[in-house]
Scaffold this motif. Structure first.
Motif, PDB file in Angstrom:
ATOM      1  N   LEU A  28      49.930 149.980  -4.354  1.00  0.00           N
ATOM      2  CA  LEU A  28      48.721 149.931  -3.936  1.00  0.00           C
ATOM      3  C   LEU A  28      48.105 151.135  -5.158  1.00  0.00           C
ATOM      4  N   LEU A  29      47.008 150.483  -5.353  1.00  0.00           N
ATOM      5  CA  LEU A  29      46.194 151.422  -6.597  1.00  0.00           C
ATOM      6  C   LEU A  29      45.303 152.622  -6.248  1.00  0.00           C
ATOM      7  N   MET A  30      45.799 153.453  -6.367  1.00  0.00           N
ATOM      8  CA  MET A  30      45.293 154.549  -5.768  1.00  0.00           C
ATOM      9  C   MET A  30      44.836 155.568  -6.547  1.00  0.00           C
ATOM     10  N   ASP A  31      43.140 155.849  -6.542  1.00  0.00           N
ATOM     11  CA  ASP A  31      42.557 157.243  -6.867  1.00  0.00           C
ATOM     12  C   ASP A  31      42.646 158.437  -6.940  1.00  0.00           C
ATOM     13  N   LEU A  32      43.291 158.849  -8.066  1.00  0.00           N
ATOM     14  CA  LEU A  32      43.722 160.188  -8.395  1.00  0.00           C
ATOM     15  C   LEU A  32      43.318 161.154  -7.527  1.00  0.00           C
ATOM     16  N   HIS A  33      41.909 161.090  -7.568  1.00  0.00           N
ATOM     17  CA  HIS A  33      40.745 162.046  -6.612  1.00  0.00           C
ATOM     18  C   HIS A  33      40.043 161.584  -5.925  1.00  0.00           C
ATOM     19  N   MET A  34      40.871 160.680  -5.519  1.00  0.00           N
ATOM     20  CA  MET A  34      39.787 160.111  -4.027  1.00  0.00           C
ATOM     21  C   MET A  34      39.250 161.370  -3.201  1.00  0.00           C
ATOM     22  N   PRO A  35      38.703 161.163  -2.107  1.00  0.00           N
ATOM     23  CA  PRO A  35      39.105 162.747  -1.199  1.00  0.00           C
ATOM     24  C   PRO A  35      39.498 162.350  -0.417  1.00  0.00           C
ATOM     25  N   GLY A  36      40.377 163.388  -0.319  1.00  0.00           N
ATOM     26  CA  GLY A  36      41.134 164.000   0.952  1.00  0.00           C
ATOM     27  C   GLY A  36      42.550 163.810   0.466  1.00  0.00           C
ATOM     28  N   ALA A  37      43.151 163.750  -1.308  1.00  0.00           N
ATOM     29  CA  ALA A  37      43.755 163.614  -1.659  1.00  0.00           C
ATOM     30  C   ALA A  37      44.084 164.788  -2.262  1.00  0.00           C
ATOM     31  N   GLY A  39      45.038 167.055  -4.762  1.00  0.00           N
ATOM     32  CA  GLY A  39      45.777 167.468  -6.358  1.00  0.00           C
ATOM     33  C   GLY A  39      46.919 166.106  -5.301  1.00  0.00           C
ATOM     34  N   PHE A  40      47.586 166.305  -6.684  1.00  0.00           N
ATOM     35  CA  PHE A  40      48.918 165.462  -5.669  1.00  0.00           C
ATOM     36  C   PHE A  40      49.324 165.274  -4.693  1.00  0.00           C
ATOM     37  N   SER A  41      49.443 166.337  -3.698  1.00  0.00           N
ATOM     38  CA  SER A  41      49.751 165.866  -2.012  1.00  0.00           C
ATOM     39  C   SER A  41      49.599 164.273  -1.406  1.00  0.00           C
ATOM     40  N   GLY A  42      48.455 164.342  -1.613  1.00  0.00           N
ATOM     41  CA  GLY A  42      48.468 162.786  -0.660  1.00  0.00           C
ATOM     42  C   GLY A  42      48.587 161.708  -1.752  1.00  0.00           C
ATOM     43  N   LEU A  43      49.012 161.544  -2.909  1.00  0.00           N
ATOM     44  CA  LEU A  43      50.323 161.113  -3.564  1.00  0.00           C
ATOM     45  C   LEU A  43      51.458 161.047  -2.869  1.00  0.00           C
ATOM     46  N   ARG A  44      52.173 162.224  -2.976  1.00  0.00           N
ATOM     47  CA  ARG A  44      53.630 162.593  -2.734  1.00  0.00           C
ATOM     48  C   ARG A  44      53.631 162.157  -1.021  1.00  0.00           C
ATOM     49  N   ASN A  45      52.497 162.142   0.053  1.00  0.00           N
ATOM     50  CA  ASN A  45      52.378 161.988   1.097  1.00  0.00           C
ATOM     51  C   ASN A  45      52.748 160.324   1.253  1.00  0.00           C
ATOM     52  N   ILE A  46      52.153 159.976   0.485  1.00  0.00           N
ATOM     53  CA  ILE A  46      51.918 158.088   0.807  1.00  0.00           C
ATOM     54  C   ILE A  46      53.026 158.052   0.107  1.00  0.00           C
ATOM     55  N   THR A  47      53.866 158.495  -1.124  1.00  0.00           N
ATOM     56  CA  THR A  47      54.959 157.817  -1.628  1.00  0.00           C
ATOM     57  C   THR A  47      56.383 157.848  -0.736  1.00  0.00           C
ATOM     58  N   GLN A  48      56.191 158.978   0.049  1.00  0.00           N
ATOM     59  CA  GLN A  48      57.297 159.474   0.981  1.00  0.00           C
ATOM     60  C   GLN A  48      57.289 158.722   1.865  1.00  0.00           C
ATOM     61  N   CYS A  49      56.219 158.560   2.563  1.00  0.00           N
ATOM     62  CA  CYS A  49      56.000 157.949   3.950  1.00  0.00           C
ATOM     63  C   CYS A  49      56.367 156.713   4.161  1.00  0.00           C
ATOM     64  N   TYR A  50      55.618 156.125   2.891  1.00  0.00           N
ATOM     65  CA  TYR A  50      55.990 154.281   2.539  1.00  0.00           C
ATOM     66  C   TYR A  50      56.244 154.448   0.856  1.00  0.00           C
ATOM     67  N   GLN A  71      53.972 160.918 -11.692  1.00  0.00           N
ATOM     68  CA  GLN A  71      54.978 160.429 -12.258  1.00  0.00           C
ATOM     69  C   GLN A  71      56.343 160.818 -11.314  1.00  0.00           C
ATOM     70  N   ARG A  72      56.162 161.802 -11.291  1.00  0.00           N
ATOM     71  CA  ARG A  72      57.150 163.100 -10.454  1.00  0.00           C
ATOM     72  C   ARG A  72      57.202 163.156  -8.900  1.00  0.00           C
ATOM     73  N   ASN A  73      55.906 162.476  -8.849  1.00  0.00           N
ATOM     74  CA  ASN A  73      55.219 162.607  -6.579  1.00  0.00           C
ATOM     75  C   ASN A  73      55.109 161.175  -6.547  1.00  0.00           C
ATOM     76  N   GLY A  74      55.891 160.159  -6.725  1.00  0.00           N
ATOM     77  CA  GLY A  74      56.652 158.982  -6.736  1.00  0.00           C
ATOM     78  C   GLY A  74      55.766 157.663  -7.111  1.00  0.00           C
ATOM     79  N   ALA A  75      54.409 157.678  -8.382  1.00  0.00           N
ATOM     80  CA  ALA A  75      53.937 156.513  -9.062  1.00  0.00           C
ATOM     81  C   ALA A  75      54.672 155.473 -10.082  1.00  0.00           C
ATOM     82  N   LEU A  76      54.442 154.873  -9.742  1.00  0.00           N
ATOM     83  CA  LEU A  76      55.377 154.089 -10.442  1.00  0.00           C
ATOM     84  C   LEU A  76      54.854 153.328 -11.476  1.00  0.00           C
ATOM     85  N   GLY A  77      53.280 154.013 -11.188  1.00  0.00           N
ATOM     86  CA  GLY A  77      52.677 153.160 -12.979  1.00  0.00           C
ATOM     87  C   GLY A  77      51.548 154.427 -13.396  1.00  0.00           C
TER      88      GLY A  77
END
Length: 188
Positions: A28-37, A39-50, A71-77
């Motif tokens: 997953l290539l994810m834009d940090l500021h995509m609508p609904g993100a 802050g980091f909660s969108g990333l955190r939710n994705i990395t926890q669920c998947y 990185q702390r919220n689960g991104a690998l890159g």
């Protein structure tokens, strides 16, 4: 690079629907500021669920504290939107091989943070770590010099909400004005 199938989502909610329908995604290539993100909660939710899905954040925000939080919220890159095609390809290959792919400055920052035993810096870092994901997003945009109206636009929140976050940030950082917040943000 072998042929790949690309799927695109315009928001976090659309991304979540795609991931439910396409459980065989490799990356997953994810834009940090995509609508609904949010802050980091969108990333955190994705990395926890998947948790098996490697995530690379793509952002125009090249602030090291943002990369570290990703990185702390689960991104690998983390890849800058200004990165070249070869830099993006290298990041993708690195993450698909099971390695982390963050700019070398982030690694140096992490090493410096481990070596640096300065008590005041540790206190500031602890205070910054107490910020909520939305407050941290506002904090990072303050560091970039954005005005409340611009921050509101970037995060899709009202200017009044931005002001409330700035007040809460100042309280948590124990400072009296916005300039002091920016000085702290540029040190972190």
């Amino acid at each position: 690079m072998p042929a790949a199938e690309f799927l695109q989502a315009d928001s976090v909610s659309q991304l979540e629907r795609l991931l439910m329908d396409c459980c065989g995604a490799d990356l997953l290539l994810m834009d940090l500021h995509m609508p609904g993100a949010d802050g980091f909660s969108g990333l955190r939710n994705i990395t926890q669920c998947y948790s098996q899905l490697p995530v690379i954040i793509i952002s125009a925000d090249e602030n090291l504290s943002v990369m570290l939080e990703a990185q702390r919220n689960g991104a690998l890159g983390f890849v800058s939107k200004s990165a070249s095609i070869s830099q993006i390809s290298l990041a993708i290959e690195t993450v698909l091989m099971g390695e982390l792919s963050f700019p070398s400055e982030l690694e140096r920052l992490a090493q410096t943070a481990q070596v640096n035993s300065d008590a005041s810096k540790n206190i500031v870092n602890e205070q910054v770590e107490q910020l909520t994901p939305k407050q941290f997003a506002v904090f990072s945009l303050l560091a970039d010099g954005l005005l409340n109206k611009q921050i509101g636009y970037e995060l899709n929140i009202t200017e009044a909400t931005v002001k409330a976050h700035v007040t809460a940030i100042m309280r948590k950082l124990k400072v009296n004005n916005r300039t002091q917040v920016v000085l702290i943000a540029n040190k972190v």
